[in-house]
Design an enzyme around this catalytic site. Sequence first.
Site, PDB file in Angstrom:
ATOM      1  N   HIS A   1      11.306   8.289   8.432  1.00  8.48           N
ATOM      2  CA  HIS A   1      10.184   8.287   7.478  1.00  8.48           C
ATOM      3  C   HIS A   1       9.958   9.704   6.994  1.00  8.48           C
ATOM      4  O   HIS A   1      10.149  10.654   7.760  1.00  8.48           O
ATOM      5  CB  HIS A   1       8.921   7.782   8.189  1.00  8.48           C
ATOM      6  CG  HIS A   1       7.666   7.981   7.382  1.00  8.48           C
ATOM      7  ND1 HIS A   1       7.273   7.107   6.410  1.00  8.48           N
ATOM      8  CD2 HIS A   1       6.739   8.979   7.398  1.00  8.48           C
ATOM      9  CE1 HIS A   1       6.157   7.548   5.853  1.00  8.48           C
ATOM     10  NE2 HIS A   1       5.802   8.681   6.440  1.00  8.48           N
TER      11      HIS A   1
ATOM     12  N   ASN B   1      15.631   1.952   8.226  1.00 16.53           N
ATOM     13  CA  ASN B   1      16.201   3.065   7.466  1.00 16.53           C
ATOM     14  C   ASN B   1      16.064   4.428   8.139  1.00 16.53           C
ATOM     15  O   ASN B   1      16.005   5.451   7.480  1.00 16.53           O
ATOM     16  CB  ASN B   1      15.672   3.062   6.032  1.00 16.53           C
ATOM     17  CG  ASN B   1      14.188   3.313   5.946  1.00 16.53           C
ATOM     18  OD1 ASN B   1      13.529   3.429   6.970  1.00 16.53           O
ATOM     19  ND2 ASN B   1      13.658   3.415   4.736  1.00 16.53           N
TER      20      ASN B   1
ATOM     21  N   TYR C   1       0.686   1.893   8.094  1.00 14.13           N
ATOM     22  CA  TYR C   1       1.290   1.324   6.883  1.00 14.13           C
ATOM     23  C   TYR C   1       0.300   0.473   6.082  1.00 14.13           C
ATOM     24  O   TYR C   1       0.721  -0.396   5.317  1.00 14.13           O
ATOM     25  CB  TYR C   1       2.515   0.486   7.263  1.00 14.13           C
ATOM     26  CG  TYR C   1       3.704   1.328   7.688  1.00 14.13           C
ATOM     27  CD1 TYR C   1       4.390   2.127   6.777  1.00 14.13           C
ATOM     28  CD2 TYR C   1       4.142   1.323   9.010  1.00 14.13           C
ATOM     29  CE1 TYR C   1       5.476   2.907   7.159  1.00 14.13           C
ATOM     30  CE2 TYR C   1       5.240   2.094   9.401  1.00 14.13           C
ATOM     31  CZ  TYR C   1       5.895   2.884   8.457  1.00 14.13           C
ATOM     32  OH  TYR C   1       6.971   3.647   8.833  1.00 14.13           O
TER      33      TYR C   1
ATOM     34  N   LYS D   1      12.913   6.543  13.376  1.00 18.31           N
ATOM     35  CA  LYS D   1      12.470   5.161  13.595  1.00 18.31           C
ATOM     36  C   LYS D   1      13.230   4.498  14.749  1.00 18.31           C
ATOM     37  O   LYS D   1      14.266   5.015  15.204  1.00 18.31           O
ATOM     38  CB  LYS D   1      12.644   4.381  12.285  1.00 18.31           C
ATOM     39  CG  LYS D   1      11.764   4.922  11.151  1.00 18.31           C
ATOM     40  CD  LYS D   1      11.850   4.051   9.898  1.00 18.31           C
ATOM     41  CE  LYS D   1      10.971   4.601   8.785  1.00 18.31           C
ATOM     42  NZ  LYS D   1      10.950   3.709   7.604  1.00 18.31           N
TER      43      LYS D   1
ATOM     44  N   THR E   1      15.164   5.235  -0.065  1.00 15.28           N
ATOM     45  CA  THR E   1      14.676   4.262   0.923  1.00 15.28           C
ATOM     46  C   THR E   1      15.777   3.287   1.314  1.00 15.28           C
ATOM     47  O   THR E   1      15.936   2.948   2.492  1.00 15.28           O
ATOM     48  CB  THR E   1      13.476   3.485   0.335  1.00 15.28           C
ATOM     49  OG1 THR E   1      12.491   4.434  -0.076  1.00 15.28           O
ATOM     50  CG2 THR E   1      12.883   2.535   1.349  1.00 15.28           C
TER      51      THR E   1
ATOM     52  N   GLU F   1      -1.040  11.742   7.839  1.00 18.07           N
ATOM     53  CA  GLU F   1      -0.064  11.185   8.783  1.00 18.07           C
ATOM     54  C   GLU F   1       0.144  12.117   9.983  1.00 18.07           C
ATOM     55  O   GLU F   1       0.321  11.645  11.114  1.00 18.07           O
ATOM     56  CB  GLU F   1       1.265  10.936   8.063  1.00 18.07           C
ATOM     57  CG  GLU F   1       1.158   9.821   7.029  1.00 18.07           C
ATOM     58  CD  GLU F   1       2.413   9.634   6.184  1.00 18.07           C
ATOM     59  OE1 GLU F   1       2.401   8.760   5.306  1.00 18.07           O
ATOM     60  OE2 GLU F   1       3.411  10.370   6.402  1.00 18.07           O
TER      61      GLU F   1
ATOM     62  N   ARG G   1      12.292  14.649   1.378  1.00 18.32           N
ATOM     63  CA  ARG G   1      12.704  13.379   0.763  1.00 18.32           C
ATOM     64  C   ARG G   1      14.121  13.497   0.177  1.00 18.32           C
ATOM     65  O   ARG G   1      14.883  12.528   0.203  1.00 18.32           O
ATOM     66  CB  ARG G   1      11.667  12.927  -0.267  1.00 18.32           C
ATOM     67  CG  ARG G   1      10.376  12.485   0.443  1.00 18.32           C
ATOM     68  CD  ARG G   1       9.257  12.181  -0.506  1.00 18.32           C
ATOM     69  NE  ARG G   1       9.407  10.897  -1.168  1.00 18.32           N
ATOM     70  CZ  ARG G   1       9.081   9.717  -0.640  1.00 18.32           C
ATOM     71  NH1 ARG G   1       8.611   9.655   0.610  1.00 18.32           N
ATOM     72  NH2 ARG G   1       9.201   8.614  -1.318  1.00 18.32           N
TER      73      ARG G   1
ATOM     74  N   ARG H   1      19.629   9.170   5.666  1.00 18.90           N
ATOM     75  CA  ARG H   1      19.697   7.700   5.587  1.00 18.90           C
ATOM     76  C   ARG H   1      21.119   7.227   5.290  1.00 18.90           C
ATOM     77  O   ARG H   1      21.551   6.194   5.820  1.00 18.90           O
ATOM     78  CB  ARG H   1      18.700   7.179   4.556  1.00 18.90           C
ATOM     79  CG  ARG H   1      17.272   7.182   5.106  1.00 18.90           C
ATOM     80  CD  ARG H   1      16.265   6.853   4.049  1.00 18.90           C
ATOM     81  NE  ARG H   1      14.926   6.657   4.599  1.00 18.90           N
ATOM     82  CZ  ARG H   1      13.820   6.788   3.890  1.00 18.90           C
ATOM     83  NH1 ARG H   1      13.870   7.106   2.595  1.00 18.90           N
ATOM     84  NH2 ARG H   1      12.641   6.586   4.459  1.00 18.90           N
TER      85      ARG H   1
ATOM     86  N   PHE I   1       7.109  -7.509   2.751  1.00 20.55           N
ATOM     87  CA  PHE I   1       7.852  -7.035   3.928  1.00 20.55           C
ATOM     88  C   PHE I   1       6.952  -6.436   5.001  1.00 20.55           C
ATOM     89  O   PHE I   1       7.444  -5.910   6.001  1.00 20.55           O
ATOM     90  CB  PHE I   1       8.925  -6.027   3.518  1.00 20.55           C
ATOM     91  CG  PHE I   1       8.403  -4.818   2.769  1.00 20.55           C
ATOM     92  CD1 PHE I   1       7.836  -3.744   3.442  1.00 20.55           C
ATOM     93  CD2 PHE I   1       8.483  -4.765   1.380  1.00 20.55           C
ATOM     94  CE1 PHE I   1       7.360  -2.640   2.756  1.00 20.55           C
ATOM     95  CE2 PHE I   1       8.007  -3.649   0.685  1.00 20.55           C
ATOM     96  CZ  PHE I   1       7.446  -2.584   1.384  1.00 20.55           C
TER      97      PHE I   1
HETATM   98  P1  CMP Z   1       9.190   4.298   4.514  1.00 19.19           P
HETATM   99  O1  CMP Z   1       9.287   4.830   3.134  1.00 19.19           O
HETATM  100  O2  CMP Z   1       9.345   5.201   5.662  1.00 19.19           O
HETATM  101  O3  CMP Z   1       7.794   3.533   4.655  1.00 19.19           O
HETATM  102  C1  CMP Z   1       7.637   2.236   4.098  1.00 19.19           C
HETATM  103  C2  CMP Z   1       8.748   1.401   4.604  1.00 19.19           C
HETATM  104  O4  CMP Z   1       8.773   0.058   4.185  1.00 19.19           O
HETATM  105  C3  CMP Z   1      10.058   1.942   4.077  1.00 19.19           C
HETATM  106  O5  CMP Z   1      10.316   3.175   4.687  1.00 19.19           O
HETATM  107  C4  CMP Z   1      11.013   0.837   4.446  1.00 19.19           C
HETATM  108  O6  CMP Z   1      11.468   0.950   5.775  1.00 19.19           O
HETATM  109  C5  CMP Z   1      10.112  -0.375   4.329  1.00 19.19           C
HETATM  110  N1  CMP Z   1      10.508  -1.151   3.173  1.00 19.19           N
HETATM  111  C6  CMP Z   1      10.417  -0.780   1.895  1.00 19.19           C
HETATM  112  N2  CMP Z   1      10.905  -1.750   1.098  1.00 19.19           N
HETATM  113  C7  CMP Z   1      11.311  -2.744   1.918  1.00 19.19           C
HETATM  114  C8  CMP Z   1      11.899  -4.009   1.704  1.00 19.19           C
HETATM  115  N3  CMP Z   1      12.160  -4.448   0.465  1.00 19.19           N
HETATM  116  N4  CMP Z   1      12.189  -4.768   2.780  1.00 19.19           N
HETATM  117  C9  CMP Z   1      11.910  -4.316   4.025  1.00 19.19           C
HETATM  118  N5  CMP Z   1      11.344  -3.124   4.291  1.00 19.19           N
HETATM  119  C10 CMP Z   1      11.060  -2.351   3.245  1.00 19.19           C
END
Ligand code: CMP
Length: 139
Positions: A117, A114, A51, A11, A93, A128, A87, A104, A59
């Site tokens: 992905h 983070n 997304y 990212k 996450t 994807e 994962r 991460r 968010f």
């Molecule tokens: P990812 O799982 O790659 O794809 C969905 C993304 O949404 C996740 O990573 C986070 O970067 C983002 N995300 C999930 N929860 C939150 C949150 N509470 N606040 C901000 N971003 C979020």
Amino acid sequence: MAANKTLTMIKPDAVRNGHIGAILNQITEAGFQISAMKLTQLSLADAEAFYSVHKERPFFGELVEFMTSGPIVAAILEKDNAVEDFRTLIGSTNPAEAAEGTIRARFATSIGENAVHGSDSDENAQIEGDFHFAGREQF
Ligand code: CMP
């Protein structure tokens, strides 16, 4: 039997912070093969489409703004049990909850920024991967 696939994106935060090489090294050291890869930047429409499953989440705006804020590395990775193993390699996450040594835990700064992905299912890995790569770019 053919290996399974997953789609990753390094990212914008991790690209900006100079972590492309270290992250790719950790991925290949863990036994994943790279079968497609590019440095690219998502448009607003791209990020909203990628997304779309999250569009009702509070968010969503922040997520789209962040993911379009700079270049990313997109890659298709292959390995047996790729989705689940990747994962595990990247960790939770929220980096505050990510196991020590995971990508991460090492490189992410917050739940929003983070670092990487990873696809959440074989079906989404295919969707994807095809989102980012034409057939002739997938090896
Ligand atoms: P990812 O799982 O790659 O794809 C969905 C993304 O949404 C996740 O990573 C986070 O970067 C983002 N995300 C999930 N929860 C939150 C949150 N509470 N606040 C901000 N971003 C979020």
